[in-house]
Design a protein around this motif. Structure first.
Motif, PDB file in Angstrom:
ATOM      1  N   LEU A  99       0.810  -1.213   0.000  1.00  0.00           N
ATOM      2  CA  LEU A  99       0.000   0.000   0.000  1.00  0.00           C
ATOM      3  C   LEU A  99       0.850   1.272   0.000  1.00  0.00           C
ATOM      4  O   LEU A  99       1.855   1.355   0.703  1.00  0.00           O
ATOM      5  CB  LEU A  99      -0.928  -0.001   1.218  1.00  0.00           C
ATOM      6  CG  LEU A  99      -1.803  -1.256   1.380  1.00  0.00           C
ATOM      7  CD1 LEU A  99      -2.644  -1.155   2.639  1.00  0.00           C
ATOM      8  CD2 LEU A  99      -2.694  -1.462   0.158  1.00  0.00           C
ATOM      9  N   GLU A 100       0.422   2.242  -0.796  1.00  0.00           N
ATOM     10  CA  GLU A 100       1.128   3.516  -0.904  1.00  0.00           C
ATOM     11  C   GLU A 100       0.205   4.684  -0.574  1.00  0.00           C
ATOM     12  O   GLU A 100      -0.994   4.640  -0.854  1.00  0.00           O
ATOM     13  CB  GLU A 100       1.667   3.719  -2.330  1.00  0.00           C
ATOM     14  CG  GLU A 100       2.830   2.848  -2.700  1.00  0.00           C
ATOM     15  CD  GLU A 100       4.112   3.222  -1.968  1.00  0.00           C
ATOM     16  OE1 GLU A 100       4.274   4.407  -1.581  1.00  0.00           O
ATOM     17  OE2 GLU A 100       4.950   2.326  -1.790  1.00  0.00           O
ATOM     18  N   PHE A 101       0.791   5.707   0.028  1.00  0.00           N
ATOM     19  CA  PHE A 101       0.105   6.985   0.201  1.00  0.00           C
ATOM     20  C   PHE A 101       0.884   8.028  -0.592  1.00  0.00           C
ATOM     21  O   PHE A 101       2.111   8.008  -0.618  1.00  0.00           O
ATOM     22  CB  PHE A 101       0.007   7.364   1.681  1.00  0.00           C
ATOM     23  CG  PHE A 101      -1.186   6.754   2.368  1.00  0.00           C
ATOM     24  CD1 PHE A 101      -2.251   7.534   2.775  1.00  0.00           C
ATOM     25  CD2 PHE A 101      -1.251   5.382   2.570  1.00  0.00           C
ATOM     26  CE1 PHE A 101      -3.358   6.966   3.386  1.00  0.00           C
ATOM     27  CE2 PHE A 101      -2.352   4.796   3.180  1.00  0.00           C
ATOM     28  CZ  PHE A 101      -3.414   5.591   3.591  1.00  0.00           C
ATOM     29  N   ILE A 102       0.153   8.917  -1.255  1.00  0.00           N
ATOM     30  CA  ILE A 102       0.756   9.893  -2.170  1.00  0.00           C
ATOM     31  C   ILE A 102       0.705  11.289  -1.559  1.00  0.00           C
ATOM     32  O   ILE A 102      -0.371  11.755  -1.160  1.00  0.00           O
ATOM     33  CB  ILE A 102      -0.005   9.923  -3.518  1.00  0.00           C
ATOM     34  CG1 ILE A 102      -0.226   8.508  -4.071  1.00  0.00           C
ATOM     35  CG2 ILE A 102       0.716  10.809  -4.515  1.00  0.00           C
ATOM     36  CD1 ILE A 102       1.028   7.739  -4.352  1.00  0.00           C
ATOM     37  N   LEU A 103       1.862  11.939  -1.482  1.00  0.00           N
ATOM     38  CA  LEU A 103       1.897  13.366  -1.134  1.00  0.00           C
ATOM     39  C   LEU A 103       1.858  14.129  -2.447  1.00  0.00           C
ATOM     40  O   LEU A 103       2.808  14.071  -3.241  1.00  0.00           O
ATOM     41  CB  LEU A 103       3.162  13.717  -0.348  1.00  0.00           C
ATOM     42  CG  LEU A 103       3.378  15.220  -0.072  1.00  0.00           C
ATOM     43  CD1 LEU A 103       2.226  15.798   0.749  1.00  0.00           C
ATOM     44  CD2 LEU A 103       4.699  15.456   0.634  1.00  0.00           C
TER      45      LEU A 103
END
Length: 347
Positions: A250-254
């Motif tokens: 899982l990735e979170f994007i800034l």
């Protein structure tokens, strides 16, 4: 009288000289300060995110904001709005794209509704280890995703590694895809839902804050999430079994509003980019240790943990093929290209 006048004139002259010296010192000090700030122009940037403040991504983001502000001498000020104070995760992307907020952090899963190819992080078993994910996010895959995001109006500054997604449930140990049959499992997106269906279970969409009560009341049998979230949301109190199969990284994007980014001075852009790069690396290193730590703690708190043997994973991957097919159908040629990029890295 003339003597007093002469003395007054001398004192006045001295006063003017001292004043000039003082002004010169202040000016020099100010000039030195500007040079120390590398000439940053004043700007205030609002940054919103929804994760708990003690999550490793949140800690990284808070440090990113603090570092940028400090390195610019307070000229580039980032105001952080944590834990959904300003925007919900469902509101975040639209706010970034329209300029309602300058900067925000949201999951790649939610960004996939805007850029379908971003769903690659949900495709089952694409990233077999942390090293593969790091390599992919340092090269061609990153470039292609960034370009697709910019075409929609968002500049990606950082890919923040959340860690691997797992399964918790209250019915039985999930040792094979067949063990999912008949269960109701909370899903985190369209592609994971396709996998859950392919395994014979029914996906249920719930917000992260609703899972504990749903498990407690047995309106669902299980849920998928990272072990970091499972520990923070006390899954150990309402779920007995934990299966570690690392099916999605899982990735979170800034991301930053592209129009806002384009108007920033180059020095400010460089500061934000360089600080984001350093922060991304720190978060990536923490993801692995946090996955390991939280899985261990869940076991210590009483959950029965089953780690799927690596030799068994091909069977899980084969059964999840409908999810991969759904991604290709949704993401089109770019989705195919990204899968090929990762497959080359895995070889």
């Amino acid at each position: 009288m003339r003597k007093l006048s002469l003395i007054f004139s001398i004192l006045l002259l001295i006063s003017i000289v001292l004043s000039a010296c003082g002004k010169s010192a202040f000016t020099n000090g100010k000039s030195s300060s500007v040079e120390g700030n590398n000439g940053y122009e004043p700007v205030t940037i609002r940054l919103a995110y929804n994760l708990p403040q003690d999550h490793h991504i949140a800690i990284g983001i808070e440090n990113f904001a603090k570092t940028v502000t400090e390195k610019s001498g307070g000229k580039v000020k980032i105001q952080v709005y944590p834990s959904g104070q300003l925007l919900s995760d469902k509101e975040m992307n639209q706010a970034i794209l329209t300029g309602g907020v300058e900067m925000g952090v949201n999951s790649s899963t939610l960004w996939s509704s805007t850029v379908p190819a971003m769903g690659i992080f949900d495709v089952p078993y694409v990233f077999p280890n942390y090293e593969t994910a790091g390599k992919a996010l340092s090269g061609e895959l990153r470039e292609k995703l960034n370009k697709a995001m910019e075409e929609k109006g968002a500049k990606v500054l950082m890919y923040a590694d959340y860690g691997y997604a797992q399964f918790a449930n209250n019915v039985r140990t999930l040792k094979s895809p067949e063990d999912f049959k008949g269960l109701k499992i909370r899903s985190i997106g369209d592609i994971p839902s396709k996998m859950i269906k392919a395994y014979g279970a029914s996906p249920v969409f719930l917000g992260g804050g609703e899972v504990y009560t749903a498990l407690q009341r047995k309106t669902i049998d299980g849920a998928t999430s990272g072990t970091t979230a499972m520990l923070q949301r006390h899954y150990d109190e309402v779920a007995k079994y934990l299966t570690i199969n690392n099916y999605a990284y899982l990735e979170f994007i800034l991301a930053v509003n592209k129009n806002f980014w384009d108007r920033l001075p180059e020095k400010t852009k460089n500061l934000l980019s360089e600080t984001a790069k350093e922060t991304e690396q720190w978060i990536r290193e923490k993801a692995k240790s946090e996955d390991e730590r939280t899985a261990k703690e869940l076991k210590e708190k009483g959950m029965e943990v089953y780690v799927v043997p690596e030799s068994e994973l091909p069977k899980w991957k084969k059964a999840a093929k409908p999810a991969r097919d759904a991604y290709i159908e949704h993401a089109g040629d770019l989705g195919k290209e990204l899968l090929e990029v990762v497959e080359r890295i895995n070889q």
